[in-house]
Design a protein around this motif. Structure first.
Motif, PDB file in Angstrom:
ATOM      1  N   GLY A   2       0.786  -1.065   0.153  1.00 32.19           N
ATOM      2  CA  GLY A   2       0.148  -0.033   0.035  1.00 32.19           C
ATOM      3  C   GLY A   2       0.963   1.158  -0.026  1.00 32.19           C
ATOM      4  N   PHE A   3       2.064   1.199  -0.034  1.00 33.30           N
ATOM      5  CA  PHE A   3       3.079   2.246  -0.132  1.00 33.30           C
ATOM      6  C   PHE A   3       3.568   2.399  -1.497  1.00 33.30           C
ATOM      7  CE2 PHE A   3       2.995   1.359   4.461  1.00 33.30           C
ATOM      8  CZ  PHE A   3       2.918   2.648   4.939  1.00 33.30           C
ATOM      9  N   VAL A   4       4.187   3.479  -2.150  1.00 36.37           N
ATOM     10  CA  VAL A   4       5.131   3.850  -3.066  1.00 36.37           C
ATOM     11  C   VAL A   4       6.545   3.949  -2.429  1.00 36.37           C
ATOM     12  CG1 VAL A   4       5.673   5.358  -4.856  1.00 36.37           C
ATOM     13  CG2 VAL A   4       3.018   4.780  -4.337  1.00 36.37           C
ATOM     14  N   ASN A   5       7.472   3.079  -2.931  1.00 42.24           N
ATOM     15  CA  ASN A   5       8.763   3.096  -2.226  1.00 42.24           C
ATOM     16  C   ASN A   5       9.807   3.844  -3.113  1.00 42.24           C
ATOM     17  OD1 ASN A   5       8.695   0.973   0.279  1.00 42.24           O
ATOM     18  ND2 ASN A   5       7.261   0.134  -1.572  1.00 42.24           N
TER      19      ASN A   5
ATOM     20  N   LYS B  59      -4.007   8.583  -1.722  1.00 44.96           N
ATOM     21  CA  LYS B  59      -5.318   8.907  -1.129  1.00 44.96           C
ATOM     22  C   LYS B  59      -6.117   8.338  -2.287  1.00 44.96           C
ATOM     23  CE  LYS B  59      -4.152  12.481   1.998  1.00 44.96           C
ATOM     24  NZ  LYS B  59      -4.332  13.633   2.562  1.00 44.96           N
ATOM     25  N   SER B  60      -7.462   7.737  -1.657  1.00 40.80           N
ATOM     26  CA  SER B  60      -8.543   7.188  -2.451  1.00 40.80           C
ATOM     27  C   SER B  60      -9.027   8.600  -2.668  1.00 40.80           C
ATOM     28  CB  SER B  60      -9.289   6.354  -1.570  1.00 40.80           C
ATOM     29  OG  SER B  60      -9.805   6.792  -0.523  1.00 40.80           O
TER      30      SER B  60
ATOM     31  N   GLY C 229       6.030  15.735 -14.915  1.00 39.34           N
ATOM     32  CA  GLY C 229       6.637  15.044 -13.821  1.00 39.34           C
ATOM     33  C   GLY C 229       5.967  14.462 -12.377  1.00 39.34           C
ATOM     34  N   HIS C 230       4.633  14.531 -12.607  1.00 33.25           N
ATOM     35  CA  HIS C 230       3.967  13.774 -11.399  1.00 33.25           C
ATOM     36  C   HIS C 230       3.853  12.447 -11.614  1.00 33.25           C
ATOM     37  CE1 HIS C 230       2.164  18.211 -11.544  1.00 33.25           C
ATOM     38  NE2 HIS C 230       3.099  18.099 -10.702  1.00 33.25           N
ATOM     39  N   LEU C 231       3.834  11.768 -10.512  1.00 35.67           N
ATOM     40  CA  LEU C 231       3.424  10.320 -10.510  1.00 35.67           C
ATOM     41  C   LEU C 231       1.862  10.053 -10.518  1.00 35.67           C
ATOM     42  CD1 LEU C 231       5.691   9.214  -7.439  1.00 35.67           C
ATOM     43  CD2 LEU C 231       6.037   8.825  -9.739  1.00 35.67           C
ATOM     44  N   LEU C 232       1.633   8.953 -11.233  1.00 33.37           N
ATOM     45  CA  LEU C 232       0.339   8.477 -11.432  1.00 33.37           C
ATOM     46  C   LEU C 232       0.276   7.151 -10.794  1.00 33.37           C
ATOM     47  CD1 LEU C 232      -1.071   9.950 -14.912  1.00 33.37           C
ATOM     48  CD2 LEU C 232      -1.276  10.795 -12.583  1.00 33.37           C
TER      49      LEU C 232
ATOM     50  N   GLN D 219       6.983  13.839  -6.945  1.00 37.08           N
ATOM     51  CA  GLN D 219       7.645  12.746  -6.859  1.00 37.08           C
ATOM     52  C   GLN D 219       8.368  12.523  -5.409  1.00 37.08           C
ATOM     53  OE1 GLN D 219      10.708  12.719  -9.760  1.00 37.08           O
ATOM     54  NE2 GLN D 219       9.507  13.346 -11.493  1.00 37.08           N
ATOM     55  N   ASP D 220       7.903  13.531  -4.317  1.00 35.34           N
ATOM     56  CA  ASP D 220       8.397  13.371  -2.875  1.00 35.34           C
ATOM     57  C   ASP D 220       7.063  12.710  -2.192  1.00 35.34           C
ATOM     58  OD1 ASP D 220       8.299  16.849  -1.819  1.00 35.34           O
ATOM     59  OD2 ASP D 220       6.708  15.264  -2.775  1.00 35.34           O
ATOM     60  N   GLY D 221       5.767  12.579  -3.077  1.00 34.35           N
ATOM     61  CA  GLY D 221       4.780  12.055  -2.079  1.00 34.35           C
ATOM     62  C   GLY D 221       3.694  12.748  -1.786  1.00 34.35           C
ATOM     63  N   THR D 222       3.953  14.067  -2.132  1.00 33.86           N
ATOM     64  CA  THR D 222       2.814  15.125  -1.784  1.00 33.86           C
ATOM     65  C   THR D 222       1.571  14.659  -2.598  1.00 33.86           C
ATOM     66  OG1 THR D 222       4.423  16.724  -0.907  1.00 33.86           O
ATOM     67  CG2 THR D 222       2.286  17.488  -1.567  1.00 33.86           C
TER      68      THR D 222
END
Length: 644
Positions: free
Chosen positions: A452-455, A470-471, A493-496, A510-513
Motif C-alpha cells: 500500500g506504499f510507493v517506495n 489517497k483514495s 513530472g507527477h506520479l500517477l 515525486q516526493d509523495g505530496t
C-alpha cells in the motif's frame, strides 16, 4: 571494350607518351608497379618515404629497387612509341645517334639489328666492319616513305649486361629475358631455369589473353556498378526532394499552433535531412571514387596488355610479363561493390496529431522492423523468476519488478545485472514485498507493491522513503490493504499511481505530496501517459480493451483487440514520444503479442508475437532507435526489441 592499337592513333600516342606529372613528352620514362609511367626527373620531385614511392595517379605504392628512382624499370614500350612517332613525323627529325653517343650528331638512319639510331658516321662504320655488314640499316627517309614497315623496326633487343648479345632466352626463375652469355654466367642452371624466348612468349601471351578477358568482365561490372551508383544517386535526390517538400508542407499546416516547438522541430529535421543527404552522397561518391579508381587501373592494365599483345615485340611481352600478369591477376580478383538501393530510402513520416512533443514528424532513414535485440535476466545472479513491471532510466538502465523474489532487479544497457532494490524478508519499512511495478525519473526509482506504499530508491539502489496515496474519499492506501500497481510519470513530472483493487488513480509529486485523485470506471492495472496527456489504462480483467482517458478520468475511447491478435488479454501499456501506444497481451496458450496503436485508437500493426506471459512494457528512444522492453512472468527473461 573494343581493342585497338594505340600506336596507330596519334591522339592515343600523345596520351601514352606524355607524363602525367609535367604533362610533357616523357624523358627517360620509368614504370611503376601499377604500370603508370612518368619522367624520371618528375618522379624524383615526388616526396616519398625511403624505399617506396606512391603513384601520383592511383596512389598505389611501389617498392623502389636498389638504385632508387633510377633503378626503376624503363618503359621500353613508351620509348619505342616515341621513336615511331618521330619516324612517322613530317617535320625535322631530331633523334640523336644512339650508337656512338655523340650529342652533336643527328640520327640519319636506323639499324634493325643494333636496335638503334645511327648518325652518318656510324652508318659509314657499318659498311666495312665484318660483323656489321649483314645488319639491316634504313635511312629515315626510307622509314618515312613507307618502303619499310615501321612495326618491323626495333623488334630485336640486346642484353643490357652483354651489349653484343641478343636476348634469346627467358629466365623463369627471375622472370626476365636473358642472352646466351647470361645462361652461362648470372642465370646458369641448376639455380636458374630458362627456356627460349620463343617458347616462353607463346605461353605468356596466352596467359595475358586469359587475364585480359577476365579483366574485361570486371571492367563491365565496374561500368554497371557506376551506373547503379548514378541510379541510386538520382533516386536519392528525388526522395530527398520529396521528403524535404513533405516536411515543408507539414510545417505549413501546423504553423499556427506551438509555433516555437514547430520551428525547433523543423530545423532539427532539416538538419537531419541535410546530414543524411551529405552522408549518403558521401557514401555514393566514395563508392564511385573507388569504382573509378578500379576502372582506371583496369583500363590502364588492359590498355598495356593490349599494347603488348597487339604491337609489342616478344621482348616487350617478356619484359612486361611479370609485372603485367601480377597486376592483371590482382585486378581479376577485384571485388566490385555496388551501392545498395537502401541508400536511396528516406521517408518523412508526419505525425497524426498536432499536439505532440514532435509536432512535425520523424525521418526514417531505412525501412524499420521490430527485431529482438537481447534477453535479460535469463540466468545468473540477475535471473528473473516472475517479471511484472518494467521501466527504463535515462542512462539506459532497465529495471524489472520481480514479483516472486521481492526485488526490483536493475540491469545495465547491455543487459548485465547491476543491482537489486528491496529484500526477501517480508513486509518491512523500505522493503518491496512482491513488487508489481516500477517507474524511474532522472534520479530516483519508484516501486509499487502489496504494502500500500510507493517506495523510493536512488539510482544506486539506496532506499530513501515510502509514502501512501489517497483514495477519492481521502482514505490512505496503507490503511485498508490496497494493492498499488499501475505506475507512470506524466508530462509534468507527477506520479500517477493506480490501485488494482479500487477504481482510482492518484496523482502526487515525486516526493509523495498528494495532488489529486482521478476516479475511473475500471480497476487500473498498468498505466501509460501519452504525449497529449491522455492516460492509457489496461484493466485488471481479461478480454476487455484498454481505456484511454483524459486528465479528469473521462473515458475518450477504448482500444480493442486487433483483427490479427490470436488472444487478447491486455496487460502492459506504454507510449512513445510520437504518440504510439504499445499494448502487451497474453494468455495461458502462449498466443500473446505486442501491438501498436495511435492515440486515437487506430491499429498500426503487430510488433511481435515472440513473447510469453507478457506483462509490463517500457519504451525508450536510444541513439535514434526505438526500443521496447517487455517483462515476462512465469520465469521467462525480459526481452528487448528494437525498431531498426
Amino acid at each position: 571494350m573494343a581493342e585497338s592499337n594505340p600506336a596507330d592513333n596519334e591522339d592515343d600516342i600523345d596520351s601514352l607518351i606524355n607524363c602525367g606529372i609535367c604533362l610533357s613528352e616523357m624523358e627517360e620514362p620509368k614504370a611503376l608497379i601499377c604500370l603508370h609511367t612518368f619522367c624520371v626527373k618528375c618522379l624524383k620531385k615526388v616526396k616519398h618515404p625511403p624505399g617506396q614511392i606512391t603513384c601520383p595517379l592511383c596512389q598505389e605504392d611501389t617498392l623502389l629497387p636498389k638504385g632508387g628512382i633510377d633503378g626503376l624499370r624503363n618503359n621500353f614500350f613508351i620509348i619505342q612509341l616515341k621513336e615511331r612517332r618521330a619516324i612517322r613525323g613530317t617535320g625535322e627529325f631530331k633523334m640523336q645517334c644512339t650508337c656512338c653517343g655523340a650529342t652533336d650528331r643527328a640520327a640519319v638512319a636506323r639499324c634493325v639489328d643494333c636496335n638503334g639510331f645511327l648518325c652518318q658516321q656510324c652508318v659509314d662504320s657499318h659498311k666495312p666492319l665484318g660483323p656489321l655488314k649483314g645488319h639491316a640499316v634504313y635511312t629515315i627517309e626510307e622509314l618515312r616513305s613507307g618502303k619499310v614497315e615501321i612495326s618491323k623496326v626495333g623488334k630485336i633487343k640486346c642484353c643490357q649486361n652483354h651489349k653484343d648479345q641478343i636476348l634469346r632466352f627467358f629466365c623463369k626463375t627471375c622472370g626476365i629475358p636473358i642472352c646466351h652469355v647470361c645462361t652461362v654466367v648470372e642465370h646458369s642452371r641448376p639455380e636458374h631455369d630458362y627456356l627460349t624466348l620463343e617458347s616462353a612468349t607463346e605461353g605468356q601471351m596466352q596467359e595475358i589473353k586469359g587475364l585480359l578477358a577476365s579483366c574485361r568482365d570486371v571492367a563491365k561490372r565496374v561500368d554497371t556498378a557506376i551506373k547503379q551508383d548514378d541510379k541510386v544517386k538520382t533516386e536519392l535526390n528525388s526522395v530527398m526532394d520529396k521528403a524535404s517538400q513533405d516536411l515543408i508542407t507539414t510545417k505549413e499546416k501546423v504553423i499556427h499552433s506551438f509555433l516555437k516547438l514547430i520551428e525547433d522541430d523543423y530545423h532539427s529535421n532539416s538538419e537531419k535531412l541535410q546530414k543524411i543527404d551529405a552522408e549518403r552522397n558521401t557514401t555514393i561518391d566514395s563508392s564511385k571514387a573507388n569504382l573509378s579508381n578500379l576502372q582506371a587501373k583496369l583500363n590502364n592494365a588492359m590498355d598495356m596488355a593490349n599494347q603488348v599483345l597487339t604491337s609489342g615485340s616478344k621482348h616487350d611481352v617478356a619484359s612486361n610479363y611479370t609485372t603485367l600478369t601480377s597486376t592483371l591477376k590482382q585486378l581479376k580478383q577485384a571485388q566490385v561493390v555496388t551501392t545498395s538501393d537502401d541508400v536511396s530510402f528516406v521517408k518523412f513520416s508526419p505525425n497524426r496529431s498536432e499536439q505532440v512533443l514532435k509536432p512535425l514528424g520523424h525521418i526514417r532513414e531505412k525501412t524499420p522492423t521490430w527485431q529482438l535485440q537481447k534477453e535479460i535476466g535469463k540466468d545468473g545472479e540477475g535471473k528473473l523468476s516472475n517479471g511484472v513491471g518494467v521501466a527504463i532510466a535515462s542512462n539506459g538502465d532497465i529495471a524489472v519488478a520481480d514479483f516472486y523474489t521481492g526485488e526490483v532487479k536493475v540491469y545495465r544497457r547491455d543487459g548485465q545485472y547491476k543491482l537489486s532494490l528491496g529484500t526477501k524478508q517480508g513486509i518491512q519499512l523500505g522493503e518491496a514485498s512482491h513488487p508489481w511495478n516500477v517507474a524511474v525519473s532522472h534520479n530516483q526509482f519508484y516501486v509499487t507493491d502489496a504494502t500500500g506504499f510507493v517506495n523510493i530508491y536512488s539510482l544506486m539502489g539506496q532506499y530513501l522513503k515510502q509514502f501512501p496515496v489517497k483514495s477519492p474519499d481521502g482514505i490512505s492506501s496503507d490503511t485498508y490493504g490496497s494493492q498499488l500497481h499501475g505506475l507512470d510519470i506524466d508530462n509534468d513530472g507527477h506520479l500517477l499511481v493506480g490501485n488494482r483493487t479500487k477504481k482510482y488513480i492518484s496523482k502526487c509529486t515525486q516526493d509523495g505530496t498528494h495532488i489529486s485523485t482521478i476516479k475511473v470506471d475500471i480497476r487500473p492495472w498498468f498505466i501509460a501517459v501519452t504525449p497529449m496527456g491522455r492516460i492509457a489504462v489496461s484493466p485488471y480483467s481479461s478480454n476487455t480493451g484498454v481505456y484511454v482517458l483524459d486528465q479528469t478520468g473521462k473515458h475518450i475511447h477504448t482500444i480493442n483487440a486487433p483483427k490479427d491478435a490470436k488472444s487478447w488479454h491486455p496487460t502492459g501499456v506504454c507510449c512513445s514520444d510520437d504518440g504510439v501506444i504499445y499494448i502487451a497481451s497474453f494468455n495461458t496458450g502462449d498466443q500473446g503479442g505486442i501491438y501498436s496503436f495511435t492515440e486515437d485508437g487506430e491499429y498500426l500493426g503487430c510488433v511481435t508475437t515472440d513473447v510469453t506471459d507478457a506483462h509490463g512494457l517500457a519504451y525508450t528512444c536510444d541513439d535514434g532507435d526505438d526500443k521496447l522492453v517487455v517483462a515476462q512472468a512465469s520465469g521467462y527473461p525480459a526481452k528487448v526489441f528494437t525498431f531498426k
